[in-house]
Design a protein around this motif. Structure first.
Motif, mmCIF file in Angstrom:
data_model
loop_
_atom_site.group_PDB
_atom_site.id
_atom_site.type_symbol
_atom_site.label_atom_id
_atom_site.label_comp_id
_atom_site.label_asym_id
_atom_site.label_seq_id
_atom_site.Cartn_x
_atom_site.Cartn_y
_atom_site.Cartn_z
ATOM 1 N N ASN A 2 0.821 -1.224 0.000
ATOM 2 C CA ASN A 2 0.000 0.000 0.000
ATOM 3 C C ASN A 2 0.849 1.265 0.000
ATOM 4 O OD1 ASN A 2 0.983 -0.097 2.578
ATOM 5 N ND2 ASN A 2 -0.994 -0.382 3.587
ATOM 6 N N ASP A 3 2.162 1.094 0.068
ATOM 7 C CA ASP A 3 3.064 2.246 0.109
ATOM 8 C C ASP A 3 4.356 1.879 -0.625
ATOM 9 O OD1 ASP A 3 4.749 4.343 0.657
ATOM 10 O OD2 ASP A 3 4.349 4.386 2.817
ATOM 11 N N LEU A 4 4.461 2.251 -1.864
ATOM 12 C CA LEU A 4 5.633 1.883 -2.670
ATOM 13 C C LEU A 4 6.929 2.416 -2.078
ATOM 14 C CD1 LEU A 4 4.205 2.502 -6.260
ATOM 15 C CD2 LEU A 4 4.555 0.293 -5.144
ATOM 16 N N GLU A 5 6.881 3.584 -1.492
ATOM 17 C CA GLU A 5 8.076 4.194 -0.924
ATOM 18 C C GLU A 5 8.617 3.370 0.234
ATOM 19 O OE1 GLU A 5 11.117 7.048 -0.650
ATOM 20 O OE2 GLU A 5 9.598 6.718 -2.205
ATOM 21 N N ALA A 6 7.735 2.844 1.069
ATOM 22 C CA ALA A 6 8.158 2.085 2.248
ATOM 23 C C ALA A 6 8.875 0.790 1.865
ATOM 24 C CB ALA A 6 6.950 1.771 3.130
ATOM 25 N N TYR A 7 8.586 0.263 0.679
ATOM 26 C CA TYR A 7 9.150 -1.018 0.265
ATOM 27 C C TYR A 7 10.189 -0.876 -0.851
ATOM 28 C CZ TYR A 7 5.298 -3.303 2.809
ATOM 29 O OH TYR A 7 4.423 -3.735 3.772
ATOM 30 N N LYS A 8 10.571 0.337 -1.180
ATOM 31 C CA LYS A 8 11.398 0.557 -2.374
ATOM 32 C C LYS A 8 12.762 -0.125 -2.313
ATOM 33 C CE LYS A 8 13.412 4.962 -0.824
ATOM 34 N NZ LYS A 8 13.566 6.403 -1.158
ATOM 35 N N ASN A 9 13.284 -0.380 -1.119
ATOM 36 C CA ASN A 9 14.611 -0.986 -0.993
ATOM 37 C C ASN A 9 14.578 -2.475 -0.671
ATOM 38 O OD1 ASN A 9 15.961 1.518 -1.430
ATOM 39 N ND2 ASN A 9 15.568 2.087 0.703
ATOM 40 N N ILE A 10 13.414 -3.079 -0.790
ATOM 41 C CA ILE A 10 13.283 -4.464 -0.342
ATOM 42 C C ILE A 10 13.809 -5.469 -1.367
ATOM 43 C CG2 ILE A 10 10.957 -4.984 -1.204
ATOM 44 C CD1 ILE A 10 10.449 -6.111 1.714
ATOM 45 N N GLY A 11 13.910 -5.054 -2.633
ATOM 46 C CA GLY A 11 14.547 -5.920 -3.617
ATOM 47 C C GLY A 11 13.628 -6.847 -4.389
ATOM 48 N N TYR A 12 12.321 -6.682 -4.249
ATOM 49 C CA TYR A 12 11.369 -7.498 -4.999
ATOM 50 C C TYR A 12 10.487 -6.590 -5.858
ATOM 51 C CZ TYR A 12 12.732 -10.878 -1.432
ATOM 52 O OH TYR A 12 13.461 -11.696 -0.611
ATOM 53 N N GLU A 13 9.870 -7.183 -6.873
ATOM 54 C CA GLU A 13 8.948 -6.403 -7.689
ATOM 55 C C GLU A 13 7.726 -6.001 -6.863
ATOM 56 O OE1 GLU A 13 8.132 -7.388 -11.736
ATOM 57 O OE2 GLU A 13 9.707 -8.907 -11.774
ATOM 58 N N LEU A 14 7.247 -4.796 -7.104
ATOM 59 C CA LEU A 14 6.143 -4.256 -6.315
ATOM 60 C C LEU A 14 4.950 -3.929 -7.200
ATOM 61 C CD1 LEU A 14 8.098 -1.672 -4.103
ATOM 62 C CD2 LEU A 14 7.600 -4.072 -3.562
ATOM 63 N N VAL A 15 3.756 -4.148 -6.645
ATOM 64 C CA VAL A 15 2.530 -3.659 -7.269
ATOM 65 C C VAL A 15 1.709 -2.973 -6.181
ATOM 66 C CG1 VAL A 15 2.445 -5.390 -9.105
ATOM 67 C CG2 VAL A 15 1.327 -5.863 -6.922
ATOM 68 N N ARG A 16 0.862 -2.060 -6.620
ATOM 69 C CA ARG A 16 0.018 -1.334 -5.671
ATOM 70 C C ARG A 16 -1.423 -1.349 -6.180
ATOM 71 N NH1 ARG A 16 -2.053 3.660 -4.420
ATOM 72 N NH2 ARG A 16 -1.805 4.330 -2.244
ATOM 73 N N ASP A 17 -2.365 -1.372 -5.257
ATOM 74 C CA ASP A 17 -3.776 -1.383 -5.635
ATOM 75 C C ASP A 17 -4.132 -0.155 -6.463
ATOM 76 O OD1 ASP A 17 -3.895 -3.627 -4.102
ATOM 77 O OD2 ASP A 17 -5.228 -2.820 -2.565
ATOM 78 N N GLU A 18 -4.896 -0.372 -7.527
ATOM 79 C CA GLU A 18 -5.487 0.733 -8.277
ATOM 80 C C GLU A 18 -6.849 1.081 -7.684
ATOM 81 O OE1 GLU A 18 -5.770 -0.712 -12.228
ATOM 82 O OE2 GLU A 18 -3.600 -0.729 -12.575
ATOM 83 N N LYS A 19 -7.529 0.068 -7.189
ATOM 84 C CA LYS A 19 -8.862 0.225 -6.610
ATOM 85 C C LYS A 19 -8.721 0.175 -5.099
ATOM 86 C CE LYS A 19 -13.493 -1.466 -7.825
ATOM 87 N NZ LYS A 19 -13.924 -0.285 -8.558
#
Length: 200
Positions: free
Chosen positions: A49-66
């Motif tokens: 729910n927060d791309l910034e919080a996970y930006k350094n985790i090293g995995y691909e990220l997706v975030r809810d559109e809805k």
């Protein structure tokens, strides 16, 4: 068969009072611990729910559109990002889940003839069950389910069980894999978290 893994870490953690994904666990965090158990899979995707919080985790990220659409939206975004026929969807707060269990569950895809229905089609969803209860957040979803999920989103239907009713779904009892429901137990409160930490 190659399988992607999608870990749902976008919940509000209301009862816990803090983001469960980053809680300390086994010298790391819940999210890193469960990702480590998924190292045999082709790709790990985190729904956050927060791309910034996970930006350094090293995995691909997706975030809810809805927004506010629950786990169904996370499943949808993960399946769109996956480049494999199936994705294993997991909650981020399952402290007992391990590599051996996940591999054994997913090995069902190595025997497609046992999964096919009377029409010879493979399942859209392969759902784990424990004590007659479904566990949608430790189950397999096929990318071919995407059109049905898109339709559900348009209709404001957000329960994964509705999807199971509309497509061919195969149910697998956790006892048939040699496990009990404890392995898919999740953590929702500080009290439950403390018990896990005391054990580990």
């Amino acid at each position: 068969m190659e399988i992607s893994v999608g870990i749902l870490a976008g919940g509000k953690s209301t009862r816990m009072g803090t983001n469960k994904a980053f809680l300390p666990f086994k010298q790391t965090s819940f999210i890193e611990s469960i990702a480590k158990e998924c190292k045999d899979f082709s790709k790990i995707i985190l729904s956050v729910n927060d791309l910034e919080a996970y930006k350094n985790i090293g995995y691909e990220l997706v975030r809810d559109e809805k927004e506010g659409f629950g786990p169904l939206e996370g499943v949808y975004q993960i399946l769109k990002k996956a480049d494999t026929e199936f994705a294993l969807i997991l909650a981020a707060d399952m402290p007992y889940v391990n590599r051996i269990f996940l591999n054994k569950f997913c090995s069902c895809l190595d025997n497609p003839e046992l999964l096919k229905n009377g029409k010879g089609e493979m399942p859209y969803c392969i759902v784990l069950c424990a004590d007659n209860m479904l566990e949608p957040l430790c189950s397999l979803y096929a990318r071919k389910a995407l059109p049905y999920i898109e339709q559900m989103r348009e209709r404001e239907e957000h329960k994964l069980r509705i999807l199971y009713e509309r497509v061919y779904t195969k149910y697998i009892d956790i006892e048939d894999l040699g496990y009990t429901k404890q392995i898919i137990t999740n953590i929702n409160t500080q009290e439950e978290y403390k018990k896990i930490i005391d054990i580990n």
